[in-house]
Design a protein around this motif. Sequence first.
Motif, PDB file in Angstrom:
ATOM      1  N   LEU A 250       0.847  -1.189   0.000  1.00  8.26           N
ATOM      2  CA  LEU A 250       0.000   0.000   0.000  1.00  8.26           C
ATOM      3  C   LEU A 250       0.884   1.240   0.000  1.00  8.26           C
ATOM      4  O   LEU A 250       1.602   1.502   0.957  1.00  8.26           O
ATOM      5  CB  LEU A 250      -0.911   0.006   1.234  1.00  8.26           C
ATOM      6  N   GLU A 251       0.845   1.970  -1.094  1.00 11.38           N
ATOM      7  CA  GLU A 251       1.538   3.253  -1.190  1.00 11.38           C
ATOM      8  C   GLU A 251       0.558   4.361  -0.834  1.00 11.38           C
ATOM      9  O   GLU A 251      -0.516   4.456  -1.428  1.00 11.38           O
ATOM     10  CB  GLU A 251       2.095   3.470  -2.595  1.00 11.38           C
ATOM     11  N   VAL A 252       0.918   5.183   0.147  1.00 11.01           N
ATOM     12  CA  VAL A 252       0.039   6.260   0.580  1.00 11.01           C
ATOM     13  C   VAL A 252       0.720   7.609   0.366  1.00 11.01           C
ATOM     14  O   VAL A 252       1.940   7.689   0.240  1.00 11.01           O
ATOM     15  CB  VAL A 252      -0.368   6.109   2.064  1.00 11.01           C
ATOM     16  N   ASP A 253      -0.084   8.653   0.321  1.00 14.81           N
ATOM     17  CA  ASP A 253       0.441  10.004   0.201  1.00 14.81           C
ATOM     18  C   ASP A 253       0.814  10.485   1.600  1.00 14.81           C
ATOM     19  O   ASP A 253       0.010  11.090   2.307  1.00 14.81           O
ATOM     20  CB  ASP A 253      -0.613  10.920  -0.425  1.00 14.81           C
ATOM     21  N   GLY A 254       2.015  10.157   2.016  1.00 17.66           N
ATOM     22  CA  GLY A 254       2.450  10.492   3.362  1.00 17.66           C
ATOM     23  C   GLY A 254       3.948  10.377   3.484  1.00 17.66           C
ATOM     24  O   GLY A 254       4.639  10.009   2.526  1.00 17.66           O
ATOM     25  N   GLY A 255       4.448  10.680   4.677  1.00 14.38           N
ATOM     26  CA  GLY A 255       5.872  10.628   4.924  1.00 14.38           C
ATOM     27  C   GLY A 255       6.275   9.391   5.695  1.00 14.38           C
ATOM     28  O   GLY A 255       5.717   8.313   5.515  1.00 14.38           O
ATOM     29  N   HIS A 256       7.238   9.555   6.599  1.00 13.83           N
ATOM     30  CA  HIS A 256       7.778   8.424   7.345  1.00 13.83           C
ATOM     31  C   HIS A 256       6.909   8.037   8.531  1.00 13.83           C
ATOM     32  O   HIS A 256       6.817   6.869   8.880  1.00 13.83           O
ATOM     33  CB  HIS A 256       9.186   8.775   7.832  1.00 13.83           C
ATOM     34  N   TRP A 257       6.251   9.024   9.149  1.00 14.26           N
ATOM     35  CA  TRP A 257       5.521   8.790  10.398  1.00 14.26           C
ATOM     36  C   TRP A 257       4.062   8.476  10.081  1.00 14.26           C
ATOM     37  O   TRP A 257       3.158   9.266  10.320  1.00 14.26           O
ATOM     38  CB  TRP A 257       5.665  10.009  11.315  1.00 14.26           C
ATOM     39  N   LEU A 258       3.836   7.299   9.532  1.00 12.55           N
ATOM     40  CA  LEU A 258       2.544   6.956   8.953  1.00 12.55           C
ATOM     41  C   LEU A 258       1.418   6.835   9.959  1.00 12.55           C
ATOM     42  O   LEU A 258       0.264   7.118   9.648  1.00 12.55           O
ATOM     43  CB  LEU A 258       2.677   5.635   8.178  1.00 12.55           C
ATOM     44  N   VAL A 259       1.713   6.388  11.182  1.00 13.19           N
ATOM     45  CA  VAL A 259       0.655   6.253  12.184  1.00 13.19           C
ATOM     46  C   VAL A 259       0.083   7.624  12.518  1.00 13.19           C
ATOM     47  O   VAL A 259      -1.119   7.769  12.763  1.00 13.19           O
ATOM     48  CB  VAL A 259       1.192   5.555  13.450  1.00 13.19           C
ATOM     49  N   GLN A 260       0.929   8.648  12.517  1.00 11.73           N
ATOM     50  CA  GLN A 260       0.451   9.991  12.821  1.00 11.73           C
ATOM     51  C   GLN A 260      -0.178  10.675  11.609  1.00 11.73           C
ATOM     52  O   GLN A 260      -1.213  11.328  11.721  1.00 11.73           O
ATOM     53  CB  GLN A 260       1.610  10.862  13.343  1.00 11.73           C
ATOM     54  N   SER A 261       0.435  10.518  10.429  1.00  7.57           N
ATOM     55  CA  SER A 261      -0.018  11.281   9.266  1.00  7.57           C
ATOM     56  C   SER A 261      -1.104  10.588   8.448  1.00  7.57           C
ATOM     57  O   SER A 261      -1.879  11.238   7.748  1.00  7.57           O
ATOM     58  CB  SER A 261       1.175  11.585   8.347  1.00  7.57           C
ATOM     59  N   ASN A 262      -1.163   9.247   8.511  1.00  6.94           N
ATOM     60  CA  ASN A 262      -2.101   8.482   7.684  1.00  6.94           C
ATOM     61  C   ASN A 262      -2.826   7.442   8.532  1.00  6.94           C
ATOM     62  O   ASN A 262      -2.956   6.279   8.141  1.00  6.94           O
ATOM     63  CB  ASN A 262      -1.357   7.798   6.536  1.00  6.94           C
ATOM     64  N   PHE A 263      -3.295   7.879   9.694  1.00  4.01           N
ATOM     65  CA  PHE A 263      -3.864   6.947  10.677  1.00  4.01           C
ATOM     66  C   PHE A 263      -4.996   6.119  10.101  1.00  4.01           C
ATOM     67  O   PHE A 263      -5.030   4.892  10.260  1.00  4.01           O
ATOM     68  CB  PHE A 263      -4.347   7.719  11.903  1.00  4.01           C
ATOM     69  N   ASP A 264      -5.950   6.750   9.448  1.00  5.80           N
ATOM     70  CA  ASP A 264      -7.129   6.022   8.959  1.00  5.80           C
ATOM     71  C   ASP A 264      -6.757   4.981   7.912  1.00  5.80           C
ATOM     72  O   ASP A 264      -7.304   3.870   7.906  1.00  5.80           O
ATOM     73  CB  ASP A 264      -8.154   6.999   8.388  1.00  5.80           C
ATOM     74  N   GLU A 265      -5.818   5.318   7.026  1.00  4.04           N
ATOM     75  CA  GLU A 265      -5.393   4.358   6.010  1.00  4.04           C
ATOM     76  C   GLU A 265      -4.645   3.189   6.632  1.00  4.04           C
ATOM     77  O   GLU A 265      -4.847   2.031   6.248  1.00  4.04           O
ATOM     78  CB  GLU A 265      -4.509   5.063   4.980  1.00  4.04           C
ATOM     79  N   VAL A 266      -3.792   3.491   7.595  1.00  4.00           N
ATOM     80  CA  VAL A 266      -3.056   2.424   8.282  1.00  4.00           C
ATOM     81  C   VAL A 266      -4.025   1.523   9.040  1.00  4.00           C
ATOM     82  O   VAL A 266      -3.937   0.292   8.973  1.00  4.00           O
ATOM     83  CB  VAL A 266      -2.000   3.023   9.238  1.00  4.00           C
ATOM     84  N   LYS A 267      -4.957   2.126   9.752  1.00  4.08           N
ATOM     85  CA  LYS A 267      -5.930   1.346  10.531  1.00  4.08           C
ATOM     86  C   LYS A 267      -6.750   0.437   9.630  1.00  4.08           C
ATOM     87  O   LYS A 267      -6.927  -0.756   9.942  1.00  4.08           O
ATOM     88  CB  LYS A 267      -6.860   2.292  11.295  1.00  4.08           C
ATOM     89  N   ALA A 268      -7.234   0.961   8.527  1.00  2.00           N
ATOM     90  CA  ALA A 268      -8.073   0.156   7.630  1.00  2.00           C
ATOM     91  C   ALA A 268      -7.288  -1.001   7.024  1.00  2.00           C
ATOM     92  O   ALA A 268      -7.766  -2.144   6.983  1.00  2.00           O
ATOM     93  CB  ALA A 268      -8.651   1.054   6.535  1.00  2.00           C
ATOM     94  N   ALA A 269      -6.088  -0.718   6.543  1.00  2.00           N
ATOM     95  CA  ALA A 269      -5.285  -1.764   5.901  1.00  2.00           C
ATOM     96  C   ALA A 269      -4.857  -2.826   6.902  1.00  2.00           C
ATOM     97  O   ALA A 269      -4.918  -4.033   6.620  1.00  2.00           O
ATOM     98  CB  ALA A 269      -4.065  -1.142   5.237  1.00  2.00           C
ATOM     99  N   LEU A 270      -4.429  -2.388   8.083  1.00  2.00           N
ATOM    100  CA  LEU A 270      -3.991  -3.341   9.101  1.00  2.00           C
ATOM    101  C   LEU A 270      -5.161  -4.178   9.599  1.00  2.00           C
ATOM    102  O   LEU A 270      -5.027  -5.400   9.801  1.00  2.00           O
ATOM    103  CB  LEU A 270      -3.336  -2.597  10.266  1.00  2.00           C
ATOM    104  N   SER A 271      -6.310  -3.566   9.791  1.00  2.00           N
ATOM    105  CA  SER A 271      -7.497  -4.287  10.248  1.00  2.00           C
ATOM    106  C   SER A 271      -7.873  -5.394   9.274  1.00  2.00           C
ATOM    107  O   SER A 271      -8.160  -6.530   9.669  1.00  2.00           O
ATOM    108  CB  SER A 271      -8.673  -3.317  10.417  1.00  2.00           C
TER     109      SER A 271
END
Length: 294
Positions: A250-271
Amino acid sequence: MTTTKSLRLGDLEFDYRVCGDKKDELVVFLHGFPETSIMWVELMPEIAALGFYCIAPDMRGYSKNACPKGVSHYTIEKISNDILEIADTLKPGKFHLVGHDWGAAIGWDITYNHPGRILSWTSLSIPHSRAFASALKEDKEQKKMSRYIGFFLLPYIPERFVRRNDFKAFRKLWKRSSPEALENYLTVFRRKPSLTGALNYYRANFRKGRKPIGDVEKPTLFIWGNRDFAIGAFGARKTRDFIKGAYTFLEVDGGHWLVQSNFDEVKAALSKHLSSHREVPKRKGKTYQTPGNL
């Protein structure tokens, strides 16, 4: 709700955060540098609500009473063994593994070398080590991005630089972190043994070089931000070459700190990833959220 506890393994005592029902499948979250397990506190309850038992240790060097003196104590092998022992102590058996930054580097190692212990693997930001090694050798962008590693290998000087102006350089990295997380980070890194221990991850594993791991066969999710200042596209996309099992990139529009900057995308993909690779079906008589409800 996430609570903080501690456990002793031999001469070392590790602090860890925990959330969820111990009867559920275990998910181990590994933090990176320069952060601690507090980076996961918003995500862990979301994952626990799906029916998982979540733990996030402050790793070797970060836990106040787990800071052995000397670079040799911070090899990936020793840190990996810590994680396996922590998992064995808290809930023996197989588990899901999630890591960011150095936690991801360690997670790749555990997943490859101990596949019988792993149900699924999720890496945030960090590619497979062979893909990263190729990038360091072949990709000009990655070579430039990784120059800081050479600085961290020096003795003493990096510690002095990091502490300058009350961690001004690190505060820039923590700008998306909560006030609670910021205070936690400052508390940890103001301890001299912890800051040196954290930097020793670089010194122990880059000075002499390290043989890259082989192909990973466990179900793998890799999330990478295309504006990451430390990891370029070459290594991120080449990771696919070293995965032989189920793989989601999953490539997202974000930087290194993905939990902070892309929380919803990380949560959905991990879930979705965790729910798709349970060892056993969800227990009867207990209702969980589903990824589609998140």
